[in-house]
Design a protein around this motif. Structure first.
Motif, PDB file in Angstrom:
ATOM      1  N   PRO A  24      28.358  71.899  70.191  1.00  0.00           N
ATOM      2  CA  PRO A  24      29.497  71.965  69.460  1.00  0.00           C
ATOM      3  C   PRO A  24      30.044  70.657  68.567  1.00  0.00           C
ATOM      4  O   PRO A  24      30.056  69.658  68.896  1.00  0.00           O
ATOM      5  CB  PRO A  24      30.779  72.056  70.467  1.00  0.00           C
ATOM      6  N   GLY A  25      30.319  70.797  67.293  1.00  0.00           N
ATOM      7  CA  GLY A  25      30.257  69.767  66.219  1.00  0.00           C
ATOM      8  C   GLY A  25      31.616  69.619  65.992  1.00  0.00           C
ATOM      9  O   GLY A  25      32.660  70.408  66.307  1.00  0.00           O
ATOM     10  N   THR A  26      32.066  68.316  65.410  1.00  0.00           N
ATOM     11  CA  THR A  26      33.379  67.991  64.887  1.00  0.00           C
ATOM     12  C   THR A  26      34.257  67.437  66.107  1.00  0.00           C
ATOM     13  O   THR A  26      35.563  67.059  65.862  1.00  0.00           O
ATOM     14  CB  THR A  26      34.181  69.113  64.134  1.00  0.00           C
ATOM     15  N   ILE A  27      33.759  67.449  67.280  1.00  0.00           N
ATOM     16  CA  ILE A  27      34.718  67.081  68.254  1.00  0.00           C
ATOM     17  C   ILE A  27      33.550  66.242  69.398  1.00  0.00           C
ATOM     18  O   ILE A  27      32.474  66.292  69.454  1.00  0.00           O
ATOM     19  CB  ILE A  27      35.208  68.247  69.349  1.00  0.00           C
ATOM     20  N   VAL A  28      34.218  65.458  70.240  1.00  0.00           N
ATOM     21  CA  VAL A  28      33.677  64.812  71.319  1.00  0.00           C
ATOM     22  C   VAL A  28      34.554  65.004  72.653  1.00  0.00           C
ATOM     23  O   VAL A  28      35.832  65.085  72.502  1.00  0.00           O
ATOM     24  CB  VAL A  28      33.631  63.348  71.130  1.00  0.00           C
ATOM     25  N   LEU A  29      33.868  65.387  73.674  1.00  0.00           N
ATOM     26  CA  LEU A  29      34.741  65.654  74.788  1.00  0.00           C
ATOM     27  C   LEU A  29      35.274  64.199  75.349  1.00  0.00           C
ATOM     28  O   LEU A  29      34.702  63.186  75.388  1.00  0.00           O
ATOM     29  CB  LEU A  29      33.924  65.870  76.049  1.00  0.00           C
ATOM     30  N   ARG A  30      36.459  64.450  75.909  1.00  0.00           N
ATOM     31  CA  ARG A  30      36.982  63.102  76.546  1.00  0.00           C
ATOM     32  C   ARG A  30      35.958  62.675  77.876  1.00  0.00           C
ATOM     33  O   ARG A  30      35.523  63.404  78.450  1.00  0.00           O
ATOM     34  CB  ARG A  30      38.533  63.403  77.061  1.00  0.00           C
ATOM     35  N   PRO A  31      36.055  61.608  78.131  1.00  0.00           N
ATOM     36  CA  PRO A  31      35.144  61.034  79.207  1.00  0.00           C
ATOM     37  C   PRO A  31      35.225  61.810  80.582  1.00  0.00           C
ATOM     38  O   PRO A  31      34.453  61.932  81.143  1.00  0.00           O
ATOM     39  CB  PRO A  31      35.598  59.679  79.297  1.00  0.00           C
ATOM     40  N   ASP A  32      36.477  62.345  80.861  1.00  0.00           N
ATOM     41  CA  ASP A  32      36.899  62.949  82.036  1.00  0.00           C
ATOM     42  C   ASP A  32      36.946  64.457  81.995  1.00  0.00           C
ATOM     43  O   ASP A  32      37.315  65.179  82.892  1.00  0.00           O
ATOM     44  CB  ASP A  32      38.353  62.587  82.692  1.00  0.00           C
ATOM     45  N   ALA A  33      36.499  64.908  80.811  1.00  0.00           N
ATOM     46  CA  ALA A  33      36.640  66.473  80.429  1.00  0.00           C
ATOM     47  C   ALA A  33      35.048  67.042  80.668  1.00  0.00           C
ATOM     48  O   ALA A  33      34.126  66.231  80.582  1.00  0.00           O
ATOM     49  CB  ALA A  33      37.023  66.642  79.338  1.00  0.00           C
ATOM     50  N   THR A  34      35.008  68.313  80.707  1.00  0.00           N
ATOM     51  CA  THR A  34      33.671  68.931  81.023  1.00  0.00           C
ATOM     52  C   THR A  34      33.982  70.206  80.236  1.00  0.00           C
ATOM     53  O   THR A  34      34.945  70.902  79.727  1.00  0.00           O
ATOM     54  CB  THR A  34      33.258  69.531  82.357  1.00  0.00           C
ATOM     55  N   TRP A  35      32.842  70.829  79.822  1.00  0.00           N
ATOM     56  CA  TRP A  35      32.832  72.173  79.188  1.00  0.00           C
ATOM     57  C   TRP A  35      33.396  73.286  79.913  1.00  0.00           C
ATOM     58  O   TRP A  35      32.899  73.244  81.223  1.00  0.00           O
ATOM     59  CB  TRP A  35      31.408  72.605  78.475  1.00  0.00           C
ATOM     60  N   PRO A  36      34.044  74.295  79.277  1.00  0.00           N
ATOM     61  CA  PRO A  36      34.902  75.290  80.331  1.00  0.00           C
ATOM     62  C   PRO A  36      33.469  76.233  81.038  1.00  0.00           C
ATOM     63  O   PRO A  36      32.547  76.670  80.310  1.00  0.00           O
ATOM     64  CB  PRO A  36      35.367  76.082  79.183  1.00  0.00           C
ATOM     65  N   ALA A  37      33.680  76.273  82.148  1.00  0.00           N
ATOM     66  CA  ALA A  37      32.736  76.977  83.153  1.00  0.00           C
ATOM     67  C   ALA A  37      32.553  78.318  82.567  1.00  0.00           C
ATOM     68  O   ALA A  37      31.588  79.145  82.665  1.00  0.00           O
ATOM     69  CB  ALA A  37      33.117  77.132  84.369  1.00  0.00           C
ATOM     70  N   THR A  38      33.503  79.008  81.651  1.00  0.00           N
ATOM     71  CA  THR A  38      33.440  80.350  81.399  1.00  0.00           C
ATOM     72  C   THR A  38      32.216  80.394  80.378  1.00  0.00           C
ATOM     73  O   THR A  38      32.057  81.592  79.701  1.00  0.00           O
ATOM     74  CB  THR A  38      35.027  80.702  80.864  1.00  0.00           C
ATOM     75  N   LEU A  39      32.024  79.413  79.764  1.00  0.00           N
ATOM     76  CA  LEU A  39      30.882  79.655  78.658  1.00  0.00           C
ATOM     77  C   LEU A  39      29.532  80.192  79.135  1.00  0.00           C
ATOM     78  O   LEU A  39      29.167  81.001  78.342  1.00  0.00           O
ATOM     79  CB  LEU A  39      30.686  78.144  77.932  1.00  0.00           C
ATOM     80  N   VAL A  73      24.654  75.881  80.174  1.00  0.00           N
ATOM     81  CA  VAL A  73      25.012  74.734  79.646  1.00  0.00           C
ATOM     82  C   VAL A  73      24.458  73.335  80.241  1.00  0.00           C
ATOM     83  O   VAL A  73      24.708  73.515  81.631  1.00  0.00           O
ATOM     84  CB  VAL A  73      26.501  74.352  79.519  1.00  0.00           C
ATOM     85  N   GLU A  74      23.650  72.711  79.514  1.00  0.00           N
ATOM     86  CA  GLU A  74      23.127  71.611  80.026  1.00  0.00           C
ATOM     87  C   GLU A  74      23.033  70.370  79.042  1.00  0.00           C
ATOM     88  O   GLU A  74      22.767  70.401  77.962  1.00  0.00           O
ATOM     89  CB  GLU A  74      21.671  71.899  80.597  1.00  0.00           C
ATOM     90  N   GLU A  75      23.273  69.063  79.699  1.00  0.00           N
ATOM     91  CA  GLU A  75      23.287  67.863  79.013  1.00  0.00           C
ATOM     92  C   GLU A  75      24.079  68.046  77.537  1.00  0.00           C
ATOM     93  O   GLU A  75      23.653  67.555  76.649  1.00  0.00           O
ATOM     94  CB  GLU A  75      21.967  67.507  78.599  1.00  0.00           C
ATOM     95  N   GLY A  76      25.483  68.525  77.827  1.00  0.00           N
ATOM     96  CA  GLY A  76      26.111  68.754  76.494  1.00  0.00           C
ATOM     97  C   GLY A  76      25.929  69.747  75.709  1.00  0.00           C
ATOM     98  O   GLY A  76      26.470  69.803  74.446  1.00  0.00           O
TER      99      GLY A  76
END
Length: 230
Positions: free
Chosen positions: A48-63, A33-36
């Protein structure tokens, strides 16, 4: 007229939600996972479409290292070379819809866009059930240029011009917040735009990125991004 409009929009939302389906095909591995973006083992880059992460959130490390299947919303990649997609992650013998998981966990906000109406409708229902929307007032958008926002306000003026529909939320269209729906997207809104002037005085909730075009302006491409409030 308002009752008829709400009934029509409710049926549209129910039909959309029922149409968001799980993809077919062989699962592929997420290499990193890099640069979103999710970079797959075959080199494909997914956003990932149809969403935006909250400013303080990150993609799950399990991806990273996970097997996924996906359905793209557009045939062509975006300007960063990413395919916009709904993503389903293999887990415990089944599949988890990534976007739904992030909404349920409070890590993301719904961002409906052209072509994502079906899945957006279901994600909006999930977000409403959880109560995880960060709503801001229309008169506070001056400091939100370039950022995603969920905005509530009253439409003071609704106009159809040559390039599309303009919904103003203040007395001065040159400085106050507005929403723009391009003419090419108008047909997607159906009954909502049949009588544009009837929107004047209506309270609405709108979702998207705030640009700068004669003041803060949000371009909306999906009817799921513009909600009429009671």
């Amino acid at each position: 007229m308002r009752c008829v409009l709400f009934a029509a929009l409710s049926m549209m939302a129910a039909a959309d939600a029922a149409a968001c389906v799980v993809p077919s095909g062989v699962p592929v591995v997420v290499a990193r996972v890099e640069e979103g973006a999710l970079v797959l083992a075959n080199g494909v880059r997914l956003l990932p479409g149809t969403i935006v992460l909250r400013p303080d959130a990150t993609w799950p490390a399990t991806l990273e290292g996970a097997f996924i299947r996906y359905v793209t919303e557009d045939d062509a990649p975006d300007r960063h070379g990413r395919l916009i997609a709904q993503i389903f992650v293999a887990r415990d013998g089944g599949e988890v819809w990534l976007q739904a998981q992030l909404i349920d966990d409070g890590a993301a906000l719904v961002m409906p866009r052209r072509g994502s109406e079906a899945c957006a409708a279901e994600l909006l229902m999930r977000a409403a059930a959880r109560g995880n929307d960060d709503v801001q007032a229309a008169d506070a958008m001056g400091g939100m240029i370039g950022r995603y926002a969920i905005v509530e306000g009253v439409i003071t003026r609704a106009l159809v011009l040559s390039d599309g529909v303009f919904l103003d939320f203040g007395e001065d269209w040159r400085t106050d917040f507005s929403v723009f729906i391009a003419r090419g997207d108008m047909k997607r809104f159906g009954v909502m735009l049949d009588q544009v002037r009837a929107l004047e005085g209506r309270s609405v909730r709108v979702r998207g990125f705030v640009g700068d075009r004669a003041g803060p302006q949000m371009r909306v491409t999906s009817p799921r991004a513009l909600e009429l409030l009671p």
